[in-house]
Motif scaffolding. Structure first.
Motif, PDB file in Angstrom:
ATOM      1  N   PRO A 199       0.822  -1.221   0.000  1.00  0.00           N
ATOM      2  CA  PRO A 199       0.000   0.000   0.000  1.00  0.00           C
ATOM      3  C   PRO A 199       0.853   1.266   0.000  1.00  0.00           C
ATOM      4  O   PRO A 199       0.551   2.229  -0.714  1.00  0.00           O
ATOM      5  N   LEU A 200       1.938   1.259   0.766  1.00  0.00           N
ATOM      6  CA  LEU A 200       2.773   2.458   0.848  1.00  0.00           C
ATOM      7  C   LEU A 200       3.545   2.714  -0.443  1.00  0.00           C
ATOM      8  O   LEU A 200       3.611   3.851  -0.918  1.00  0.00           O
ATOM      9  N   THR A 201       4.107   1.673  -1.054  1.00  0.00           N
ATOM     10  CA  THR A 201       4.851   1.897  -2.297  1.00  0.00           C
ATOM     11  C   THR A 201       3.878   2.290  -3.411  1.00  0.00           C
ATOM     12  O   THR A 201       4.247   2.966  -4.359  1.00  0.00           O
ATOM     13  N   HIS A 202       2.632   1.868  -3.264  1.00  0.00           N
ATOM     14  CA  HIS A 202       1.580   2.265  -4.189  1.00  0.00           C
ATOM     15  C   HIS A 202       1.360   3.779  -4.122  1.00  0.00           C
ATOM     16  O   HIS A 202       1.217   4.445  -5.142  1.00  0.00           O
ATOM     17  N   ILE A 203       1.353   4.305  -2.887  1.00  0.00           N
ATOM     18  CA  ILE A 203       1.237   5.761  -2.705  1.00  0.00           C
ATOM     19  C   ILE A 203       2.534   6.407  -3.186  1.00  0.00           C
ATOM     20  O   ILE A 203       2.532   7.488  -3.773  1.00  0.00           O
ATOM     21  N   GLY A 204       3.679   5.748  -2.914  1.00  0.00           N
ATOM     22  CA  GLY A 204       4.957   6.178  -3.472  1.00  0.00           C
ATOM     23  C   GLY A 204       5.795   7.052  -2.574  1.00  0.00           C
ATOM     24  O   GLY A 204       7.009   7.124  -2.720  1.00  0.00           O
ATOM     25  N   LYS A 210      11.049  16.448   7.471  1.00  0.00           N
ATOM     26  CA  LYS A 210      11.623  17.548   6.677  1.00  0.00           C
ATOM     27  C   LYS A 210      10.491  18.289   5.968  1.00  0.00           C
ATOM     28  O   LYS A 210       9.412  17.701   5.779  1.00  0.00           O
ATOM     29  N   PRO A 211      10.699  19.551   5.590  1.00  0.00           N
ATOM     30  CA  PRO A 211       9.627  20.287   4.910  1.00  0.00           C
ATOM     31  C   PRO A 211       9.174  19.512   3.672  1.00  0.00           C
ATOM     32  O   PRO A 211      10.009  18.983   2.937  1.00  0.00           O
ATOM     33  N   GLY A 212       7.861  19.395   3.486  1.00  0.00           N
ATOM     34  CA  GLY A 212       7.348  18.628   2.352  1.00  0.00           C
ATOM     35  C   GLY A 212       7.161  17.159   2.669  1.00  0.00           C
ATOM     36  O   GLY A 212       6.659  16.404   1.852  1.00  0.00           O
ATOM     37  N   GLY A 213       7.582  16.752   3.866  1.00  0.00           N
ATOM     38  CA  GLY A 213       7.421  15.349   4.266  1.00  0.00           C
ATOM     39  C   GLY A 213       8.638  14.520   3.916  1.00  0.00           C
ATOM     40  O   GLY A 213       9.516  14.973   3.181  1.00  0.00           O
ATOM     41  N   PRO A 214       8.679  13.289   4.405  1.00  0.00           N
ATOM     42  CA  PRO A 214       9.850  12.429   4.164  1.00  0.00           C
ATOM     43  C   PRO A 214      10.063  12.107   2.683  1.00  0.00           C
ATOM     44  O   PRO A 214      11.181  11.863   2.260  1.00  0.00           O
ATOM     45  N   GLY A 215       8.975  12.058   1.893  1.00  0.00           N
ATOM     46  CA  GLY A 215       9.134  11.850   0.456  1.00  0.00           C
ATOM     47  C   GLY A 215       9.209  10.390   0.044  1.00  0.00           C
ATOM     48  O   GLY A 215       8.632   9.514   0.676  1.00  0.00           O
ATOM     49  N   LYS A 216       9.948  10.184  -1.072  1.00  0.00           N
ATOM     50  CA  LYS A 216       9.937   8.894  -1.765  1.00  0.00           C
ATOM     51  C   LYS A 216      10.308   7.695  -0.889  1.00  0.00           C
ATOM     52  O   LYS A 216      11.268   7.759  -0.123  1.00  0.00           O
ATOM     53  N   GLY A 269       5.758  -8.446  13.352  1.00  0.00           N
ATOM     54  CA  GLY A 269       6.643  -7.361  12.932  1.00  0.00           C
ATOM     55  C   GLY A 269       6.518  -6.963  11.476  1.00  0.00           C
ATOM     56  O   GLY A 269       7.013  -5.909  11.083  1.00  0.00           O
ATOM     57  N   GLN A 270       5.859  -7.782  10.667  1.00  0.00           N
ATOM     58  CA  GLN A 270       5.682  -7.446   9.245  1.00  0.00           C
ATOM     59  C   GLN A 270       4.359  -6.712   9.062  1.00  0.00           C
ATOM     60  O   GLN A 270       3.291  -7.258   9.335  1.00  0.00           O
ATOM     61  N   CYS A 271       4.423  -5.458   8.577  1.00  0.00           N
ATOM     62  CA  CYS A 271       3.202  -4.639   8.512  1.00  0.00           C
ATOM     63  C   CYS A 271       2.590  -4.553   7.117  1.00  0.00           C
ATOM     64  O   CYS A 271       1.379  -4.506   6.980  1.00  0.00           O
ATOM     65  N   GLY A 272       3.410  -4.476   6.087  1.00  0.00           N
ATOM     66  CA  GLY A 272       2.880  -4.249   4.747  1.00  0.00           C
ATOM     67  C   GLY A 272       2.247  -5.501   4.155  1.00  0.00           C
ATOM     68  O   GLY A 272       2.616  -6.616   4.511  1.00  0.00           O
ATOM     69  N   THR A 273       1.284  -5.284   3.270  1.00  0.00           N
ATOM     70  CA  THR A 273       0.710  -6.414   2.541  1.00  0.00           C
ATOM     71  C   THR A 273       1.139  -6.310   1.088  1.00  0.00           C
ATOM     72  O   THR A 273       1.241  -5.219   0.537  1.00  0.00           O
ATOM     73  N   GLN A 274       1.370  -7.450   0.491  1.00  0.00           N
ATOM     74  CA  GLN A 274       1.661  -7.505  -0.936  1.00  0.00           C
ATOM     75  C   GLN A 274       0.420  -7.017  -1.689  1.00  0.00           C
ATOM     76  O   GLN A 274      -0.691  -7.395  -1.365  1.00  0.00           O
ATOM     77  N   GLN A 275       0.625  -6.153  -2.688  1.00  0.00           N
ATOM     78  CA  GLN A 275      -0.527  -5.642  -3.443  1.00  0.00           C
ATOM     79  C   GLN A 275      -0.623  -6.288  -4.818  1.00  0.00           C
ATOM     80  O   GLN A 275       0.395  -6.386  -5.475  1.00  0.00           O
TER      81      GLN A 275
END
Ligand code: HEC
Length: 167
Positions: free
Chosen positions: A38-43, A70-76, A161-167
Protein backbone atom coordinates in the motif's frame (compact mmCIF):
# COMPACT_ATOMS: atom_id res chain seq x y z
CA UNK A 1 28.86 7.26 46.93
CA UNK A 2 26.89 10.32 45.94
CA UNK A 3 29.06 10.70 42.85
CA UNK A 4 28.47 7.09 41.89
CA UNK A 5 24.70 7.57 42.08
CA UNK A 6 24.94 10.73 39.98
CA UNK A 7 27.10 8.82 37.48
CA UNK A 8 24.62 5.98 37.16
CA UNK A 9 21.65 8.32 36.81
CA UNK A 10 23.46 10.30 34.13
CA UNK A 11 24.46 7.09 32.34
CA UNK A 12 20.86 5.92 32.23
CA UNK A 13 19.63 9.30 31.04
CA UNK A 14 22.23 9.34 28.28
CA UNK A 15 21.56 5.81 27.11
CA UNK A 16 17.86 6.60 26.72
CA UNK A 17 18.70 9.84 24.89
CA UNK A 18 20.89 8.11 22.35
CA UNK A 19 19.25 4.81 21.48
CA UNK A 20 21.08 2.60 19.04
CA UNK A 21 19.95 0.04 16.52
CA UNK A 22 19.42 -3.55 17.69
CA UNK A 23 20.86 -5.03 14.52
CA UNK A 24 23.76 -4.35 12.23
CA UNK A 25 23.67 -2.58 8.89
CA UNK A 26 22.64 -4.87 6.01
CA UNK A 27 25.60 -4.06 3.74
CA UNK A 28 23.99 -6.06 0.89
CA UNK A 29 20.73 -4.04 0.93
CA UNK A 30 21.12 -2.96 -2.70
CA UNK A 31 20.57 -6.58 -3.77
CA UNK A 32 17.09 -6.61 -2.17
CA UNK A 33 14.01 -6.65 -4.38
CA UNK A 34 11.20 -4.11 -4.30
CA UNK A 35 7.87 -5.26 -2.95
CA UNK A 36 4.55 -3.80 -3.97
CA UNK A 37 2.66 -2.58 -0.88
CA UNK A 38 0.00 0.00 0.00
CA UNK A 39 2.77 2.46 0.85
CA UNK A 40 4.85 1.90 -2.30
CA UNK A 41 1.58 2.27 -4.19
CA UNK A 42 1.24 5.76 -2.70
CA UNK A 43 4.96 6.18 -3.47
CA UNK A 44 5.89 8.70 -0.80
CA UNK A 45 5.25 9.70 2.79
CA UNK A 46 3.48 13.06 2.64
CA UNK A 47 3.85 16.17 4.77
CA UNK A 48 1.65 16.96 7.77
CA UNK A 49 -1.06 18.73 5.74
CA UNK A 50 -1.99 15.67 3.71
CA UNK A 51 -5.49 14.30 4.20
CA UNK A 52 -4.89 10.69 5.15
CA UNK A 53 -8.23 10.17 6.91
CA UNK A 54 -9.28 7.45 4.47
CA UNK A 55 -6.22 5.31 5.28
CA UNK A 56 -6.11 2.64 8.03
CA UNK A 57 -5.24 4.06 11.48
CA UNK A 58 -1.73 2.62 11.46
CA UNK A 59 -0.94 4.52 8.24
CA UNK A 60 -2.38 7.71 9.72
CA UNK A 61 -0.08 7.31 12.71
CA UNK A 62 2.88 6.57 10.46
CA UNK A 63 2.29 9.81 8.57
CA UNK A 64 1.81 11.72 11.86
CA UNK A 65 5.06 10.28 13.24
CA UNK A 66 7.26 11.15 10.25
CA UNK A 67 5.54 13.99 8.34
CA UNK A 68 7.61 16.72 10.02
CA UNK A 69 10.97 15.02 9.43
CA UNK A 70 11.62 17.55 6.68
CA UNK A 71 9.63 20.29 4.91
CA UNK A 72 7.35 18.63 2.35
CA UNK A 73 7.42 15.35 4.27
CA UNK A 74 9.85 12.43 4.16
CA UNK A 75 9.13 11.85 0.46
CA UNK A 76 9.94 8.89 -1.77
CA UNK A 77 9.81 5.41 -0.24
CA UNK A 78 10.46 1.86 -1.32
CA UNK A 79 9.99 -1.42 0.54
CA UNK A 80 12.69 -3.92 -0.29
CA UNK A 81 13.08 -7.52 0.77
CA UNK A 82 16.07 -9.85 0.82
CA UNK A 83 15.51 -12.12 -2.22
CA UNK A 84 15.69 -15.32 -0.11
CA UNK A 85 12.94 -13.93 2.15
CA UNK A 86 10.55 -12.75 -0.59
CA UNK A 87 8.43 -15.92 -0.59
CA UNK A 88 7.88 -15.57 3.18
CA UNK A 89 7.15 -11.86 2.78
CA UNK A 90 4.41 -12.65 0.29
CA UNK A 91 2.84 -15.20 2.65
CA UNK A 92 2.64 -12.44 5.26
CA UNK A 93 2.97 -14.81 8.19
CA UNK A 94 6.02 -13.14 9.77
CA UNK A 95 7.81 -16.49 9.95
CA UNK A 96 11.15 -15.27 8.68
CA UNK A 97 14.36 -17.23 9.06
CA UNK A 98 16.93 -15.52 11.23
CA UNK A 99 18.71 -12.77 9.37
CA UNK A 100 15.90 -12.25 6.86
CA UNK A 101 15.73 -8.55 6.34
CA UNK A 102 13.04 -6.10 5.36
CA UNK A 103 13.82 -2.50 4.48
CA UNK A 104 11.65 0.58 4.40
CA UNK A 105 13.88 2.80 2.28
CA UNK A 106 13.33 6.53 2.65
CA UNK A 107 14.96 7.45 -0.62
CA UNK A 108 14.83 11.26 -0.38
CA UNK A 109 16.23 11.23 3.15
CA UNK A 110 18.69 8.47 2.24
CA UNK A 111 17.77 6.46 5.33
CA UNK A 112 16.91 2.81 5.86
CA UNK A 113 14.42 1.45 8.39
CA UNK A 114 15.47 -2.15 8.81
CA UNK A 115 13.77 -5.20 10.35
CA UNK A 116 15.83 -8.29 10.98
CA UNK A 117 14.74 -11.52 12.65
CA UNK A 118 16.67 -13.02 15.54
CA UNK A 119 15.38 -16.19 17.16
CA UNK A 120 12.19 -15.65 15.12
CA UNK A 121 11.61 -12.20 16.67
CA UNK A 122 11.68 -8.89 14.81
CA UNK A 123 14.49 -6.49 15.78
CA UNK A 124 14.84 -2.97 14.44
CA UNK A 125 17.45 -0.53 13.22
CA UNK A 126 17.81 2.81 11.47
CA UNK A 127 20.79 3.54 9.23
CA UNK A 128 22.03 6.03 6.67
CA UNK A 129 22.61 4.58 3.22
CA UNK A 130 26.34 4.47 3.97
CA UNK A 131 25.80 2.41 7.10
CA UNK A 132 25.84 4.90 9.97
CA UNK A 133 23.57 3.97 12.89
CA UNK A 134 21.15 6.89 13.08
CA UNK A 135 18.63 5.46 15.57
CA UNK A 136 17.26 8.18 17.85
CA UNK A 137 15.91 8.59 21.35
CA UNK A 138 12.75 6.85 22.50
CA UNK A 139 9.78 8.93 21.41
CA UNK A 140 11.59 10.40 18.36
CA UNK A 141 10.07 7.72 16.10
CA UNK A 142 13.61 6.55 15.41
CA UNK A 143 14.34 4.23 18.33
CA UNK A 144 13.89 0.44 18.11
CA UNK A 145 11.31 0.71 20.89
CA UNK A 146 9.31 3.22 18.83
CA UNK A 147 9.41 0.84 15.88
CA UNK A 148 8.25 -2.04 18.09
CA UNK A 149 5.42 0.00 19.62
CA UNK A 150 3.80 0.65 16.26
CA UNK A 151 4.72 -2.68 14.63
CA UNK A 152 3.01 -4.57 17.49
CA UNK A 153 0.48 -1.97 18.62
CA UNK A 154 -2.22 -2.42 16.00
CA UNK A 155 -3.53 -5.85 16.89
CA UNK A 156 -3.38 -8.22 13.97
CA UNK A 157 -2.44 -5.52 11.45
CA UNK A 158 1.24 -6.41 11.63
CA UNK A 159 2.10 -10.11 11.72
CA UNK A 160 5.17 -10.75 13.90
CA UNK A 161 6.64 -7.36 12.93
CA UNK A 162 5.68 -7.45 9.24
CA UNK A 163 3.20 -4.64 8.51
CA UNK A 164 2.88 -4.25 4.75
CA UNK A 165 0.71 -6.41 2.54
CA UNK A 166 1.66 -7.50 -0.94
CA UNK A 167 -0.53 -5.64 -3.44
C1 HEC B 1 3.43 4.63 13.51
C2 HEC B 1 3.65 3.32 12.95
C3 HEC B 1 5.01 2.88 12.51
C4 HEC B 1 6.21 3.17 13.08
C5 HEC B 1 6.53 4.07 14.27
C6 HEC B 1 7.20 2.43 12.33
N1 HEC B 1 6.60 1.71 11.34
FE1 HEC B 1 7.52 0.45 10.06
N2 HEC B 1 5.80 0.27 9.00
C7 HEC B 1 4.57 0.76 9.37
C8 HEC B 1 3.59 0.41 8.35
C9 HEC B 1 2.11 0.73 8.38
C10 HEC B 1 4.28 -0.31 7.34
C11 HEC B 1 3.71 -0.90 6.06
C12 HEC B 1 3.79 0.09 4.93
C13 HEC B 1 3.50 -0.51 3.59
O1 HEC B 1 4.42 -1.07 3.00
O2 HEC B 1 2.37 -0.39 3.12
C14 HEC B 1 5.66 -0.38 7.79
C15 HEC B 1 6.66 -1.02 7.09
C16 HEC B 1 7.94 -1.23 7.54
C17 HEC B 1 8.93 -2.04 6.86
C18 HEC B 1 8.73 -2.82 5.57
C19 HEC B 1 8.37 -4.25 5.91
C20 HEC B 1 7.05 -4.39 6.61
O3 HEC B 1 7.04 -4.63 7.83
O4 HEC B 1 6.01 -4.24 5.96
C21 HEC B 1 10.06 -1.99 7.63
C22 HEC B 1 11.37 -2.69 7.36
C23 HEC B 1 9.78 -1.12 8.77
N3 HEC B 1 8.49 -0.67 8.69
C24 HEC B 1 10.69 -0.85 9.76
C25 HEC B 1 10.45 0.11 10.76
C26 HEC B 1 11.47 0.57 11.68
C27 HEC B 1 12.90 0.09 11.72
C28 HEC B 1 10.87 1.52 12.46
C29 HEC B 1 11.47 2.34 13.55
C30 HEC B 1 12.51 3.26 13.17
C31 HEC B 1 9.47 1.61 12.04
N4 HEC B 1 9.26 0.74 11.01
C32 HEC B 1 8.55 2.44 12.63
C33 HEC B 1 4.30 1.46 10.52
C34 HEC B 1 5.26 1.97 11.39
Amino acid sequence: MKLLVVGITLGLALSSLFASSEISFPADYKTYKSASTPLTHIGALPDCNADVSSLPKIYQETVATYCAVKPGGPGKVDVTVKPSAMATYKKRNGKFKDGAVLVLWLKDIKALFVTEYKGGKPMYGVFSEDGKDIAGADGSGLSPNDCRTCHTGYGAFCVNGQCGTQQ
